[in-house]
Design an enzyme around this catalytic site. Sequence first.
Site, mmCIF file in Angstrom:
data_model
loop_
_atom_site.group_PDB
_atom_site.id
_atom_site.type_symbol
_atom_site.label_atom_id
_atom_site.label_comp_id
_atom_site.label_asym_id
_atom_site.label_seq_id
_atom_site.Cartn_x
_atom_site.Cartn_y
_atom_site.Cartn_z
ATOM 1 N N ALA A 63 45.901 47.325 58.895
ATOM 2 C CA ALA A 63 46.372 48.277 59.894
ATOM 3 C C ALA A 63 45.764 48.021 61.263
ATOM 4 O O ALA A 63 46.035 48.764 62.208
ATOM 5 C CB ALA A 63 46.054 49.700 59.455
ATOM 6 N N GLY A 64 44.925 46.970 61.383
ATOM 7 C CA GLY A 64 44.317 46.668 62.682
ATOM 8 C C GLY A 64 42.912 47.226 62.785
ATOM 9 O O GLY A 64 42.190 47.354 61.794
ATOM 10 N N ASP A 66 39.735 49.664 63.082
ATOM 11 C CA ASP A 66 39.390 50.898 62.375
ATOM 12 C C ASP A 66 39.201 52.008 63.402
ATOM 13 O O ASP A 66 38.113 52.197 63.955
ATOM 14 C CB ASP A 66 38.113 50.678 61.567
ATOM 15 C CG ASP A 66 37.785 51.841 60.652
ATOM 16 O OD1 ASP A 66 38.265 52.962 60.921
ATOM 17 O OD2 ASP A 66 37.051 51.636 59.675
ATOM 18 N N LEU A 67 40.265 52.773 63.660
ATOM 19 C CA LEU A 67 40.227 53.789 64.717
ATOM 20 C C LEU A 67 39.272 54.928 64.381
ATOM 21 O O LEU A 67 38.718 55.562 65.291
ATOM 22 C CB LEU A 67 41.629 54.319 64.997
ATOM 23 C CG LEU A 67 42.626 53.299 65.576
ATOM 24 C CD1 LEU A 67 43.936 53.982 65.915
ATOM 25 C CD2 LEU A 67 42.056 52.601 66.808
ATOM 26 N N HIS A 89 37.082 36.948 66.970
ATOM 27 C CA HIS A 89 37.548 35.803 67.751
ATOM 28 C C HIS A 89 36.855 34.521 67.330
ATOM 29 O O HIS A 89 37.471 33.446 67.310
ATOM 30 C CB HIS A 89 37.341 36.074 69.239
ATOM 31 C CG HIS A 89 38.217 37.162 69.762
ATOM 32 N ND1 HIS A 89 38.096 37.685 71.034
ATOM 33 C CD2 HIS A 89 39.240 37.854 69.176
ATOM 34 C CE1 HIS A 89 39.007 38.628 71.215
ATOM 35 N NE2 HIS A 89 39.700 38.751 70.096
ATOM 36 N N ASP A 144 44.065 42.136 71.318
ATOM 37 C CA ASP A 144 42.963 41.205 71.086
ATOM 38 C C ASP A 144 43.349 40.330 69.898
ATOM 39 O O ASP A 144 44.514 40.224 69.546
ATOM 40 C CB ASP A 144 41.637 41.944 70.853
ATOM 41 C CG ASP A 144 41.644 42.846 69.620
ATOM 42 O OD1 ASP A 144 42.653 42.847 68.872
ATOM 43 O OD2 ASP A 144 40.644 43.552 69.385
#
Length: 262
Positions: A63-64, A66-67, A89, A144
């Site tokens: 889900a990208g 961790d908000l 990266h 990103d």
Amino acid sequence: MTYQTISFDVADGVARLALNRPDAANAFNPELCRELFEAAIACDERDDIRAVLLTGEGSMFSAGGDLKYFSAQGDNLGAALKEITGYLHAAITRMAHMDAPVVGAINGMAAGAGFSLAAACDFTFAGQSSRFTLAYTAAGLSPDGSSTWFLPRLIGLRRARELMLTNRMLSADEAYDLGIVDRVVPDDTLADEAMAQATAFATGPTKAYGATKRLLQDTWTNGLETQMDRETRSISDLTRTADAREGIDAFVNKRKPSFEGN
């Protein structure tokens, strides 16, 4: 090594590397990104790894970011994101520059950095039910995970910008039509088909794969003559490898080559 947030095992020349926080939608936090970086170094360093299969445990690729973790950082969020993206990266850099091809097996949702990571794979399978969205600007953030480098090269600047600004949700077939993934397969055969491709790469000329990856990365910044000089140097260097000698001999003698990765 023992990992807490990824799965990592090696068999028959293939490293299976899976994001393993299924209860948190395989979202990226500092520990997952650090372990992904450590695993990428292992894939780059180990001679017994000649291909990598990258996927997600459970029903979702990722889900990208961790908000929930982001929200808990308060005024330290900027520093936390520098740590997360530093590891993420660095992992993508290692995977992009190593010889072993990286095969993505995208299961379920690939959002945010999950989308970015899928786009960074060398060869990508998507399950029929998988979905893709960048989602960064929906949280007031910018992309990103290398997406601003890979996506314009894969699909063009205008389409990349549209996806980043609108966060449009793509089906697997739409991702294929745009050129983000290479194959769309039934969900129940995704793991097997991606592993079959990774296994095929693992029996191939590993150093030639790596040289090809690096040549393609340079093509957008080099002029024609510079790129052709790089091609000359690369192909000449490869003639000193055992696999090149084996490949040429097999072709001349009309037999299947047996590559050893060196």
